[in-house]
Scaffold this motif. Sequence first.
Motif, short mmCIF file in Angstrom:
data_model
loop_
_atom_site.label_atom_id
_atom_site.label_comp_id
_atom_site.label_asym_id
_atom_site.label_seq_id
_atom_site.Cartn_x
_atom_site.Cartn_y
_atom_site.Cartn_z
N GLN A 276 0.81 -1.21 0.00
CA GLN A 276 0.00 0.00 0.00
C GLN A 276 0.85 1.27 0.00
OE1 GLN A 276 -2.24 -1.64 3.39
NE2 GLN A 276 -4.10 -0.97 2.35
N LEU A 277 1.94 1.28 0.77
CA LEU A 277 2.74 2.50 0.82
C LEU A 277 3.45 2.74 -0.52
CD1 LEU A 277 6.14 2.32 1.26
CD2 LEU A 277 5.40 1.08 3.29
N VAL A 278 3.80 1.68 -1.22
CA VAL A 278 4.42 1.84 -2.55
C VAL A 278 3.36 2.12 -3.60
CG1 VAL A 278 5.73 0.67 -4.38
CG2 VAL A 278 6.40 0.38 -1.98
N GLY A 279 2.27 1.36 -3.56
CA GLY A 279 1.24 1.46 -4.58
C GLY A 279 0.59 2.83 -4.68
N ARG A 280 0.50 3.56 -3.59
CA ARG A 280 -0.12 4.88 -3.61
C ARG A 280 0.59 5.85 -4.55
NH1 ARG A 280 -5.24 5.04 -3.12
NH2 ARG A 280 -6.05 4.15 -1.19
N TRP A 281 1.86 5.58 -4.84
CA TRP A 281 2.58 6.48 -5.75
C TRP A 281 2.11 6.33 -7.19
CZ3 TRP A 281 5.52 10.50 -4.30
CH2 TRP A 281 5.78 10.59 -2.93
N GLY A 282 1.39 5.25 -7.47
CA GLY A 282 0.76 5.15 -8.77
C GLY A 282 -0.33 6.21 -8.92
N ASN A 283 -1.03 6.51 -7.80
CA ASN A 283 -2.03 7.58 -7.82
C ASN A 283 -1.38 8.94 -8.08
OD1 ASN A 283 -3.44 5.83 -5.07
ND2 ASN A 283 -4.25 5.82 -7.15
N PHE A 284 -0.17 9.13 -7.57
CA PHE A 284 0.57 10.37 -7.81
C PHE A 284 0.84 10.55 -9.30
CE2 PHE A 284 4.95 12.01 -8.54
CZ PHE A 284 4.73 13.33 -8.20
N ILE A 285 1.31 9.52 -9.95
CA ILE A 285 1.60 9.59 -11.38
C ILE A 285 0.33 9.93 -12.17
CG2 ILE A 285 2.37 8.29 -13.40
CD1 ILE A 285 4.65 8.92 -11.55
N ASN A 286 -0.78 9.35 -11.75
CA ASN A 286 -2.06 9.55 -12.46
C ASN A 286 -2.79 10.81 -12.06
OD1 ASN A 286 -1.65 7.18 -13.84
ND2 ASN A 286 -3.17 5.99 -12.72
N ARG A 287 -2.25 11.57 -11.11
CA ARG A 287 -2.92 12.79 -10.61
C ARG A 287 -4.31 12.47 -10.09
NH1 ARG A 287 1.11 12.94 -14.65
NH2 ARG A 287 1.81 15.08 -15.08
N GLU A 288 -4.43 11.42 -9.29
CA GLU A 288 -5.73 10.98 -8.78
C GLU A 288 -5.65 10.69 -7.29
OE1 GLU A 288 -6.45 7.42 -10.99
OE2 GLU A 288 -4.95 6.26 -9.89
N ALA A 289 -6.81 10.37 -6.70
CA ALA A 289 -6.88 10.04 -5.27
C ALA A 289 -6.32 11.15 -4.40
CB ALA A 289 -6.16 8.72 -4.97
N HIS A 290 -6.48 12.39 -4.87
CA HIS A 290 -6.05 13.53 -4.06
C HIS A 290 -7.24 14.06 -3.26
CE1 HIS A 290 -8.09 16.24 -6.84
NE2 HIS A 290 -7.41 15.70 -7.85
N GLY A 291 -6.97 14.99 -2.36
CA GLY A 291 -8.02 15.56 -1.54
C GLY A 291 -8.58 16.84 -2.11
N GLY A 292 -9.30 17.56 -1.28
CA GLY A 292 -9.90 18.81 -1.71
C GLY A 292 -8.88 19.94 -1.77
N VAL A 293 -9.34 21.08 -2.20
CA VAL A 293 -8.49 22.26 -2.32
C VAL A 293 -7.99 22.68 -0.94
CG1 VAL A 293 -8.42 24.68 -3.02
CG2 VAL A 293 -9.66 23.02 -4.41
N THR A 294 -6.72 23.04 -0.85
CA THR A 294 -6.14 23.41 0.44
C THR A 294 -5.00 24.39 0.25
OG1 THR A 294 -5.14 22.52 2.45
CG2 THR A 294 -4.45 21.53 0.40
N ASP A 295 -4.60 25.01 1.34
CA ASP A 295 -3.41 25.87 1.36
C ASP A 295 -2.45 25.39 2.43
OD1 ASP A 295 -1.90 28.01 0.33
OD2 ASP A 295 -2.51 29.31 1.99
N SER A 296 -2.50 24.09 2.73
CA SER A 296 -1.65 23.52 3.76
C SER A 296 -0.19 23.49 3.30
CB SER A 296 -2.10 22.09 4.11
OG SER A 296 -1.95 21.24 2.98
N PHE A 297 0.72 23.22 4.22
CA PHE A 297 2.14 23.24 3.91
C PHE A 297 2.49 22.22 2.82
CE2 PHE A 297 6.44 21.57 4.51
CZ PHE A 297 7.19 22.74 4.38
N LEU A 298 1.88 21.03 2.89
CA LEU A 298 2.19 19.98 1.92
C LEU A 298 1.29 20.03 0.69
CD1 LEU A 298 2.94 16.80 4.07
CD2 LEU A 298 4.52 18.06 2.62
N LYS A 299 0.66 21.16 0.42
CA LYS A 299 -0.25 21.25 -0.71
C LYS A 299 0.42 20.83 -2.01
CE LYS A 299 0.76 26.19 -1.38
NZ LYS A 299 0.19 27.55 -1.34
N MET A 300 -0.36 20.16 -2.85
CA MET A 300 0.12 19.65 -4.13
C MET A 300 -0.58 20.40 -5.25
SD MET A 300 -0.18 15.77 -5.68
CE MET A 300 -1.97 15.79 -5.63
#
Length: 290
Positions: A140-164
């Motif tokens: 699971q910790l490795v597989g989630r990076w597939g979501n990063f590549i696909n620009r998916e499984a992200h959260g709502g709009v934010t201005d937090s420090f780790l914002k993407m």
Amino acid sequence: MGAISFPNLGIEVNPSPVAFSVFGKDIYWYGIIIAAGFVLAVAYALARVKTFGLVEDNILDMLFAAVPAAIVCARLYYCIFYWELYADHPISVLYIWEGGLAIYGGIIGAVLAVILFCKIRKLPLGPFLDIGGLGLLIGQLVGRWGNFINREAHGGVTDSFLKMGIADTSGTVTYYHPTFLYESLWNLIGFALLHGYSKRRKFDGEVFALYVAWYGLGRAWIEGLRTDSLYLFGTGIRVSQLLAAVSCAAALAFVAYVRITKKPQQSGLYVNQAAADQAEADKKDQDQPE
């Protein structure tokens, strides 16, 4: 697809979902990353089989049952709660290459397969679940990076420090909660903690129960930030968030019940009992007259 940025970390990348092509067929990073997570999880399990009183063949045989069951149930779980996407063309439920898998469905399918496997083979269930829970955290910790590549499984709009930041086709950047990153880090911490604790576990199945509790606690929080949740048949209830909270509470209650009522000791672990039985058998062999 547009660039991905983490402005407060000084990071900006623009990865293509396609890693390479073979005979005109695109090979996607998502599949490669999922496969890498699976291979690492299996490698870890094989390296630690003796710690749980098992042998490598036990793990490999179990995978032949658990992996297909996990894929089928992950697909069914997703399709059930997104049935409106398949109602007009039910055969498309089989088009698994088009995406649409749910991790909780996969876990449920894998656990049911392992239970059946152990029952048929007359093997102890607890050690398989324990080593499987640790493997799941790796996957699971490795597989989630597939979501990063696909620009998916992200959260709502934010201005937090780790914002993407994700740029659209016009170049406009919108900043979201990187929930894939939150979950990956949560699973990494959980793996480190449970890897260490597994050497001091009190009863078979405890590590798996603690995995369910840890993952459920994190998922109950993270799921509330996501924008692509599965909902419970038209209600405002997020399926995975509800299941995560319930499973976390149930797992903690189970561990507390066993600890309080059974007062388990490490001597009762399958690996220690097997070692004691083997030592007794060896002693009998040595006492036999030649």
